[in-house]
Design a protein around this motif. Structure first.
Motif, short mmCIF file in Angstrom:
data_model
loop_
_atom_site.label_atom_id
_atom_site.label_comp_id
_atom_site.label_asym_id
_atom_site.label_seq_id
_atom_site.Cartn_x
_atom_site.Cartn_y
_atom_site.Cartn_z
N ALA A 1 43.58 38.22 49.76
CA ALA A 1 42.47 37.29 49.55
C ALA A 1 41.68 37.10 50.84
CB ALA A 1 43.00 35.95 49.05
N LEU A 2 42.39 37.05 51.97
CA LEU A 2 41.72 36.87 53.26
C LEU A 2 40.84 38.08 53.59
CD1 LEU A 2 41.61 34.78 55.57
CD2 LEU A 2 43.40 36.09 56.73
N VAL A 3 41.35 39.27 53.32
CA VAL A 3 40.57 40.49 53.55
C VAL A 3 39.32 40.49 52.68
CG1 VAL A 3 40.57 43.00 53.31
CG2 VAL A 3 42.55 41.85 54.32
N VAL A 4 39.51 40.17 51.40
CA VAL A 4 38.36 40.13 50.48
C VAL A 4 37.36 39.06 50.93
CG1 VAL A 4 37.64 39.65 48.10
CG2 VAL A 4 39.68 41.02 48.53
N TRP A 5 37.88 37.92 51.42
CA TRP A 5 37.00 36.82 51.87
C TRP A 5 36.05 37.30 52.97
CZ3 TRP A 5 35.66 31.80 50.98
CH2 TRP A 5 35.09 31.09 52.03
N PHE A 6 36.59 38.09 53.91
CA PHE A 6 35.77 38.55 55.02
C PHE A 6 34.87 39.73 54.65
CE2 PHE A 6 39.02 36.36 57.65
CZ PHE A 6 38.16 35.60 58.43
N LEU A 7 35.34 40.59 53.75
CA LEU A 7 34.58 41.79 53.42
C LEU A 7 33.69 41.64 52.19
CD1 LEU A 7 37.30 44.55 54.06
CD2 LEU A 7 35.51 43.74 55.62
N TRP A 8 34.20 41.01 51.15
CA TRP A 8 33.44 40.88 49.90
C TRP A 8 33.59 39.45 49.36
CZ3 TRP A 8 37.50 44.60 50.15
CH2 TRP A 8 37.09 45.86 50.56
N PRO A 9 33.03 38.46 50.03
CA PRO A 9 33.24 37.07 49.61
C PRO A 9 32.79 36.79 48.18
CG PRO A 9 31.44 37.24 51.21
CD PRO A 9 32.14 38.57 51.20
N ALA A 10 31.74 37.48 47.72
CA ALA A 10 31.25 37.24 46.35
C ALA A 10 32.32 37.54 45.32
CB ALA A 10 29.99 38.08 46.08
N VAL A 11 33.17 38.54 45.60
CA VAL A 11 34.25 38.89 44.67
C VAL A 11 35.22 37.72 44.54
CG1 VAL A 11 36.22 40.41 44.28
CG2 VAL A 11 34.06 41.35 45.14
N LEU A 12 35.59 37.14 45.68
CA LEU A 12 36.53 36.02 45.66
C LEU A 12 35.92 34.81 44.96
CD1 LEU A 12 39.42 35.83 46.76
CD2 LEU A 12 38.53 34.57 48.70
N TYR A 13 34.65 34.53 45.25
CA TYR A 13 33.97 33.42 44.58
C TYR A 13 33.97 33.62 43.07
CZ TYR A 13 32.07 31.99 49.13
OH TYR A 13 31.92 31.58 50.42
N THR A 14 33.70 34.86 42.63
CA THR A 14 33.65 35.14 41.20
C THR A 14 35.02 34.96 40.55
OG1 THR A 14 31.83 36.71 41.52
CG2 THR A 14 33.11 36.90 39.48
N VAL A 15 36.05 35.48 41.22
CA VAL A 15 37.41 35.38 40.68
C VAL A 15 37.82 33.92 40.49
CG1 VAL A 15 39.85 35.76 41.22
CG2 VAL A 15 38.19 37.62 41.53
N PHE A 16 37.48 33.09 41.49
CA PHE A 16 37.93 31.71 41.44
C PHE A 16 36.90 30.77 40.80
CE2 PHE A 16 40.78 33.43 44.63
CZ PHE A 16 41.99 32.87 44.25
N SER A 17 35.93 31.30 40.09
CA SER A 17 34.97 30.45 39.38
C SER A 17 34.98 30.72 37.89
CB SER A 17 33.56 30.66 39.94
OG SER A 17 33.14 32.01 39.78
N THR A 18 36.06 31.35 37.40
CA THR A 18 36.20 31.58 35.97
C THR A 18 37.37 30.75 35.44
OG1 THR A 18 37.65 33.49 36.34
CG2 THR A 18 35.30 33.93 36.13
N THR A 19 37.22 30.25 34.24
CA THR A 19 38.21 29.35 33.66
C THR A 19 39.59 30.00 33.54
OG1 THR A 19 36.47 28.23 32.40
CG2 THR A 19 38.72 27.93 31.65
N ILE A 20 39.63 31.23 33.04
CA ILE A 20 40.92 31.89 32.86
C ILE A 20 41.64 32.07 34.19
CG2 ILE A 20 42.03 34.05 32.14
CD1 ILE A 20 39.90 34.32 30.00
#
Length: 454
Positions: free
Chosen positions: A64-83
């Motif tokens: 998650a930390l790697v994704v946060w620094f490289l592709w933050p939009a991916v992490l935001y998308t993952v953690f903004s869905t109900t499921i």
């Protein structure tokens, strides 16, 4: 030294020094690497399970930390869905229970009665703090995830996504001013925000609520009713024919003009305001955000107030006629609670609509500035409860992660403000809409930038 001779698993029970040292090793290892205490001194099956769960969590955190620094939009998308949020909640609840079990088992392995009397309270206290810290944090994270899931489901729709138009996302931002003395809600603050889909560069276009003869594009159902502009020929269906009256008229008297509005996460009045804003600005608007100003009070209180610089004394009114002053908000830097912030944004006594527009923009920007992770997480319950009553939008939940990432880019850049007011050559009583659209185009697409392919 062989494991069989290890003082961790096979200590000298008669030596308080050995048992005390062993106890500290176990409780510290339980804190640093949950499950390791059981592998070394207890049930190895439980220990291997706990250690495997710990390593799995570490790997997830590192990823998650790697994704946060490289592709933050991916992490935001993952953690903004109900499921996803419900999965996160279940995982965190699992870890909360696991850490309670491992910590209690560690306390059993310590054998407090065999340690030095002076160390027992410290060992028990530290172990308890470890359990509260680890399990409590996981439990709170699970609570935040479930609350966030409910909040997102209540605010954001499950509709289709919209592509950028000419490289821009355009939003209609409405500040609704409802009250017991009014029939329904009436937009008191009307802003179009145009954001570059790549860079996050934003332009805000302020539309005075008292603009007259508002035009409509040919594809709007209102164009047939008001071909020369809103109320310009035979008046309109409400008491005054101004921009913010369009919402009231359509919502209360002609909702059939927009039969699909509710099913698409909107309202007939909002769609009418969207049509008006598109014709005024010349921009096609993909999404709207409606903020109830009375609910905005609760949101500011949930954030702990908002700090603004007041340029001059602003009155708080004692009556609905906005003539009698109850108290003043003094000039200078002020930390305002929700009640005073709302009055600062909507006060009318001795001021113009354009002063109010500036104050409303100031409050909005100050609130956005205070939305940071630490502030939101520390007061999440109050903010989520207030937010679900404050915001209505047709932004789909699937786009939320992308827009959160885009907003982070926007916050790092200067925002261009275009106010369609007399100071910029726009007379609300007799607006030159061609000139207004020219001002908007110059700001949204400056000479160095050509409109992108849609």
């Amino acid at each position: 030294m062989s494991l069989a001779a290890s003082p961790i698993r096979f200590p000298d029970l008669a030596s308080r020094t050995v048992m005390t040292r062993r106890a500290w090793w176990l409780v510290v290892l339980n804190f640093l690497i949950p499950g390791s205490s059981q592998v070394l001194a207890g049930d190895r099956k439980l220990g291997r399970f706990g250690l495997g769960a710990t390593i799995t969590l570490w790997l997830i955190a590192i990823a998650a930390l790697v994704v946060w620094f490289l592709w933050p939009a991916v992490l935001y998308t993952v953690f903004s869905t109900t499921i996803t949020l419900w999965v996160v909640a279940l995982v965190l609840a699992f870890y909360a229970v696991l850490w309670v079990i491992l910590t209690l088992d560690t306390l059993r392995l310590v054998r407090l009665v065999k340690t030095a009397p002076s160390a027992r309270a410290w060992l028990a206290g530290f172990t308890t703090l470890v359990m509260i810290g680890l399990s409590g944090t996981a439990a709170y994270g699970a609570y935040v995830a479930t609350t966030a899931s409910g909040f997102l489901s209540s605010v954001f729709v499950a509709g289709p996504t919209e592509p950028p138009i000419d490289g821009k996302y355009n939003f209609l931002l409405l500040g609704g001013d409802a009250g017991p003395d009014r029939d329904g809600l009436r937009p008191d603050s009307i802003t179009v925000v145009s954001v570059d889909a790549e860079t996050g560069q934003a332009v805000t276009i302020g539309l005075p609520r008292n603009m007259e003869d508002v035009p409509f594009n040919e594809d709007s159902p209102l164009a047939a009713v008001y071909p020369e502009g809103y109320g310009s020929i035979d008046g309109c269906e409400v008491d005054v024919c101004m921009l913010n009256s369009i919402y009231t008229e359509v919502e209360l008297m002609s909702p059939e003009m927009y039969p699909n509005a509710v099913n698409e996460g909107s309202e007939p009045g909002i769609e009418a305001m969207r049509d008006a804003a598109e014709a005024i600005t010349g921009l096609q608007i993909q999404y709207y955000v409606l903020i109830d100003m009375q609910g905005f009070l609760e949101l500011i209180d949930a954030l702990g107030g908002v700090t603004v610089t007041v340029p001059e004394d602003v009155p708080i009114h004692a009556d609905e006629t906005f003539t009698t002053v109850a108290e003043w908000i003094p000039a200078g830097e002020q930390h305002l609670d929700g009640y005073h912030a709302l009055w600062y944004a909507r006060s009318r006594h001795g001021t113009s609509d354009y002063d109010r527009m500036a104050r409303q923009r100031q409050i909005q920007e100050a609130v956005l500035e205070q939305f940071n992770p630490a502030n939101v997480l520390s007061k999440f319950q109050e903010i989520a409860a207030a937010g679900s009553q404050v915001v209505k939008t047709d932004i789909p939940q699937s786009m939320l992660g992308y827009f959160v990432d885009l907003a982070s880019k926007t916050k790092a850049l200067p925002i261009t403000d275009v106010e369609l007011v007399p100071d910029n050559g726009i007379d609300p009583e007799d607006p030159d809409y061609d000139y207004a659209r020219q001002l908007v185009q110059q700001a949204v697409f400056p000479p160095t930038e050509e409109p992108a392919e849609g």
